[in-house]
Design a protein around this motif. Sequence first.
Motif, PDB file in Angstrom:
ATOM      1  N   SER A  29       0.828  -1.198   0.000  1.00  0.00           N
ATOM      2  CA  SER A  29       0.000   0.000   0.000  1.00  0.00           C
ATOM      3  C   SER A  29       0.863   1.249   0.000  1.00  0.00           C
ATOM      4  CB  SER A  29      -0.908   0.018   1.232  1.00  0.00           C
ATOM      5  OG  SER A  29      -1.537   1.276   1.379  1.00  0.00           O
ATOM      6  N   GLU A  30       0.646   2.098  -1.007  1.00  0.00           N
ATOM      7  CA  GLU A  30       1.317   3.390  -1.027  1.00  0.00           C
ATOM      8  C   GLU A  30       0.699   4.325   0.003  1.00  0.00           C
ATOM      9  OE1 GLU A  30       1.280   5.009  -4.939  1.00  0.00           O
ATOM     10  OE2 GLU A  30       2.423   3.344  -5.829  1.00  0.00           O
ATOM     11  N   ILE A  31      -0.578   4.169   0.262  1.00  0.00           N
ATOM     12  CA  ILE A  31      -1.251   5.039   1.221  1.00  0.00           C
ATOM     13  C   ILE A  31      -0.789   4.749   2.643  1.00  0.00           C
ATOM     14  CG2 ILE A  31      -3.505   5.620   2.223  1.00  0.00           C
ATOM     15  CD1 ILE A  31      -4.735   5.069  -0.535  1.00  0.00           C
ATOM     16  N   LEU A  32      -0.733   3.465   3.001  1.00  0.00           N
ATOM     17  CA  LEU A  32      -0.329   3.080   4.358  1.00  0.00           C
ATOM     18  C   LEU A  32       1.183   2.975   4.508  1.00  0.00           C
ATOM     19  CD1 LEU A  32      -2.972   0.269   5.108  1.00  0.00           C
ATOM     20  CD2 LEU A  32      -3.081   2.691   5.719  1.00  0.00           C
ATOM     21  N   GLU A  33       1.883   2.946   3.370  1.00  0.00           N
ATOM     22  CA  GLU A  33       3.346   2.802   3.341  1.00  0.00           C
ATOM     23  C   GLU A  33       3.783   1.522   4.046  1.00  0.00           C
ATOM     24  OE1 GLU A  33       4.908   6.429   4.977  1.00  0.00           O
ATOM     25  OE2 GLU A  33       4.594   7.532   3.104  1.00  0.00           O
ATOM     26  N   THR A  34       3.031   0.469   3.803  1.00  0.00           N
ATOM     27  CA  THR A  34       3.341  -0.847   4.354  1.00  0.00           C
ATOM     28  C   THR A  34       2.583  -1.883   3.537  1.00  0.00           C
ATOM     29  OG1 THR A  34       3.389  -2.177   6.379  1.00  0.00           O
ATOM     30  CG2 THR A  34       1.451  -0.796   6.023  1.00  0.00           C
ATOM     31  N   THR A  35       2.616  -3.116   3.971  1.00  0.00           N
ATOM     32  CA  THR A  35       1.849  -4.164   3.293  1.00  0.00           C
ATOM     33  C   THR A  35       0.751  -4.656   4.228  1.00  0.00           C
ATOM     34  OG1 THR A  35       3.352  -5.902   4.053  1.00  0.00           O
ATOM     35  CG2 THR A  35       3.817  -4.897   1.899  1.00  0.00           C
ATOM     36  N   ARG A  36      -0.323  -5.114   3.629  1.00  0.00           N
ATOM     37  CA  ARG A  36      -1.411  -5.714   4.400  1.00  0.00           C
ATOM     38  C   ARG A  36      -1.763  -7.067   3.794  1.00  0.00           C
ATOM     39  NH1 ARG A  36      -4.424  -2.585   8.038  1.00  0.00           N
ATOM     40  NH2 ARG A  36      -2.914  -1.168   8.966  1.00  0.00           N
ATOM     41  N   ASN A  37      -2.097  -7.992   4.666  1.00  0.00           N
ATOM     42  CA  ASN A  37      -2.467  -9.331   4.207  1.00  0.00           C
ATOM     43  C   ASN A  37      -3.942  -9.375   3.822  1.00  0.00           C
ATOM     44  OD1 ASN A  37       0.108 -10.425   4.686  1.00  0.00           O
ATOM     45  ND2 ASN A  37      -0.373 -10.747   6.854  1.00  0.00           N
ATOM     46  N   LEU A  38      -4.204 -10.001   2.686  1.00  0.00           N
ATOM     47  CA  LEU A  38      -5.559 -10.229   2.226  1.00  0.00           C
ATOM     48  C   LEU A  38      -5.797 -11.724   2.129  1.00  0.00           C
ATOM     49  CD1 LEU A  38      -5.773  -7.715  -0.787  1.00  0.00           C
ATOM     50  CD2 LEU A  38      -6.274  -7.252   1.622  1.00  0.00           C
ATOM     51  N   ARG A  39      -6.984 -12.159   2.480  1.00  0.00           N
ATOM     52  CA  ARG A  39      -7.423 -13.539   2.228  1.00  0.00           C
ATOM     53  C   ARG A  39      -8.566 -13.458   1.227  1.00  0.00           C
ATOM     54  NH1 ARG A  39      -9.122 -16.403   7.500  1.00  0.00           N
ATOM     55  NH2 ARG A  39      -9.016 -18.274   6.199  1.00  0.00           N
ATOM     56  N   ILE A  40      -8.398 -14.122   0.104  1.00  0.00           N
ATOM     57  CA  ILE A  40      -9.337 -13.980  -1.000  1.00  0.00           C
ATOM     58  C   ILE A  40      -9.979 -15.324  -1.296  1.00  0.00           C
ATOM     59  CG2 ILE A  40      -9.614 -13.292  -3.413  1.00  0.00           C
ATOM     60  CD1 ILE A  40      -6.990 -11.646  -3.032  1.00  0.00           C
ATOM     61  N   PHE A 116      -6.552   4.273   6.397  1.00  0.00           N
ATOM     62  CA  PHE A 116      -7.064   2.915   6.177  1.00  0.00           C
ATOM     63  C   PHE A 116      -8.331   2.962   5.326  1.00  0.00           C
ATOM     64  CE2 PHE A 116      -9.578  -0.839   7.534  1.00  0.00           C
ATOM     65  CZ  PHE A 116      -8.690  -1.825   7.110  1.00  0.00           C
ATOM     66  N   TYR A 117      -9.169   3.932   5.581  1.00  0.00           N
ATOM     67  CA  TYR A 117     -10.386   4.147   4.778  1.00  0.00           C
ATOM     68  C   TYR A 117     -10.008   4.313   3.303  1.00  0.00           C
ATOM     69  CZ  TYR A 117     -14.626   6.695   3.226  1.00  0.00           C
ATOM     70  OH  TYR A 117     -15.751   7.119   2.570  1.00  0.00           O
ATOM     71  N   GLU A 118      -9.016   5.160   3.027  1.00  0.00           N
ATOM     72  CA  GLU A 118      -8.571   5.392   1.650  1.00  0.00           C
ATOM     73  C   GLU A 118      -7.922   4.149   1.062  1.00  0.00           C
ATOM     74  OE1 GLU A 118      -6.032   8.763   1.906  1.00  0.00           O
ATOM     75  OE2 GLU A 118      -7.645  10.139   2.525  1.00  0.00           O
ATOM     76  N   PHE A 119      -7.235   3.401   1.903  1.00  0.00           N
ATOM     77  CA  PHE A 119      -6.633   2.140   1.463  1.00  0.00           C
ATOM     78  C   PHE A 119      -7.706   1.176   0.972  1.00  0.00           C
ATOM     79  CE2 PHE A 119      -5.622  -2.205   3.178  1.00  0.00           C
ATOM     80  CZ  PHE A 119      -4.734  -2.591   2.178  1.00  0.00           C
ATOM     81  N   LEU A 120      -8.785   1.056   1.729  1.00  0.00           N
ATOM     82  CA  LEU A 120      -9.890   0.196   1.310  1.00  0.00           C
ATOM     83  C   LEU A 120     -10.515   0.692   0.008  1.00  0.00           C
ATOM     84  CD1 LEU A 120     -11.738  -0.312   4.732  1.00  0.00           C
ATOM     85  CD2 LEU A 120     -10.332  -2.004   3.546  1.00  0.00           C
ATOM     86  N   ARG A 121     -10.802   1.971  -0.039  1.00  0.00           N
ATOM     87  CA  ARG A 121     -11.513   2.559  -1.175  1.00  0.00           C
ATOM     88  C   ARG A 121     -10.669   2.554  -2.460  1.00  0.00           C
ATOM     89  NH1 ARG A 121     -12.334   8.770  -0.569  1.00  0.00           N
ATOM     90  NH2 ARG A 121     -10.103   8.611  -1.069  1.00  0.00           N
ATOM     91  N   ASP A 122      -9.406   2.975  -2.330  1.00  0.00           N
ATOM     92  CA  ASP A 122      -8.601   3.244  -3.525  1.00  0.00           C
ATOM     93  C   ASP A 122      -7.630   2.129  -3.888  1.00  0.00           C
ATOM     94  OD1 ASP A 122      -9.853   5.711  -3.545  1.00  0.00           O
ATOM     95  OD2 ASP A 122      -8.245   6.694  -2.431  1.00  0.00           O
ATOM     96  N   GLU A 123      -7.349   1.225  -2.943  1.00  0.00           N
ATOM     97  CA  GLU A 123      -6.351   0.197  -3.242  1.00  0.00           C
ATOM     98  C   GLU A 123      -6.921  -1.218  -3.174  1.00  0.00           C
ATOM     99  OE1 GLU A 123      -2.165   2.396  -2.173  1.00  0.00           O
ATOM    100  OE2 GLU A 123      -3.136   1.322  -0.532  1.00  0.00           O
ATOM    101  N   VAL A 124      -7.618  -1.550  -2.105  1.00  0.00           N
ATOM    102  CA  VAL A 124      -8.164  -2.910  -1.988  1.00  0.00           C
ATOM    103  C   VAL A 124      -9.219  -3.163  -3.059  1.00  0.00           C
ATOM    104  CG1 VAL A 124      -9.469  -4.519  -0.543  1.00  0.00           C
ATOM    105  CG2 VAL A 124      -7.654  -3.129   0.469  1.00  0.00           C
TER     106      VAL A 124
END
Length: 385
Positions: A29-40, A116-124
Amino acid sequence: MIKKTASLLFILFSFVGFSQKIIEKSLTSEILETTRNLRIYIPEGYEKDSIKNYPLAVVLDEEYLFDTYVGSAVLFAKKDKAPKQIIVGVSMEKTKNLDIGFNRTNGQLNAEARYFYEFLRDEVIFYMESTYRTSPFISLVGYGYSGNLVSHFLKENTTFINSFICINPSFSDFIGGELQSYNLGKFGKEDNTFYFYTNNSSSFSPEKQAKISRVQKGLKGLDIENFNVINDEINTASSISAIAEAVPRAMTKIFEIYSAISKEEYEKNIKDLAPKDAIYYLENKYLEIQFLFGTNLGIREKDIYAIENIIIEKENGDKLRDFGKMILKLFPSSPLGEYYIGRYYETGKMYKKALKYYKIGYGKMDPSDPNSDAYYENILRLGGQ
């Protein structure tokens, strides 16, 4: 009150069969400047059909909700109560509740929560839509304070979320004023369908119950077209069991339009319609299913039979031909379209035309179909061979 849809035991033990369909993804994530784990979760049959699209569900608090949501989604799809879904569970930073924090003096999201809100909206959501075949229908699911975060997506000017699911929500003290500041009337101007689900529970503190109740009553009182407010009451002594019940109960209402016509739907929306309007209702139901969920069901025979009596008994059966044409458009492989057109001509004593359509319809049937002999009787009745 919404009735229980699935047993808790089924949900808890239904995960064994889909474990191999879970993809683990580390999203930078460029917004959070870190990585987040996703389960898909990718539904069964996704790889076999390169055209079909699927609704997307974004599930926060994935360690609490992901398995429960997936289990319910699998059950509902198998029972033809909901379309198959692509589901992404998002891991969250629990240290000091950074991802869901808000200012206690005004209810506004803290800086970390806004990111985090922007991360969900714009990246996830962007990643999921650009990587997988998703339909326009998006659900956002949160639990506790994450449910409060979900409610903030109501303020978006673009209505890209279809269902907001707030389970056991822990709203801020300022939720009422926040909701009033949003332009919720925008949902009524969209040619689409939206849902806002909240559940209350006897297991919550009196203060929490009162806050949720005020939110539910306030939203329900707005009566906005296309914006369906679902107020649920779960009587249980445990907030954990409330989660397990809330997920399938929310799914029951949110995917209500997908299901075959129920007795309740028929009594409420269909039984008093004129034949022309009943045909339009059924056609529009399946066009909306295809648009929202990316699922071309054709048309269920059960739903054809649900409005058959209206078409036959009202207006001397004059709309039988229109009924048949609608079925042919939505379900061209079904012999029922030709059957109703044939019946229209037979009623008008145009027997040659009736026989023509009966023969075309019969030609679509598998000889092993138990209904084929009954269908062929239409041909015999008119003396056709």
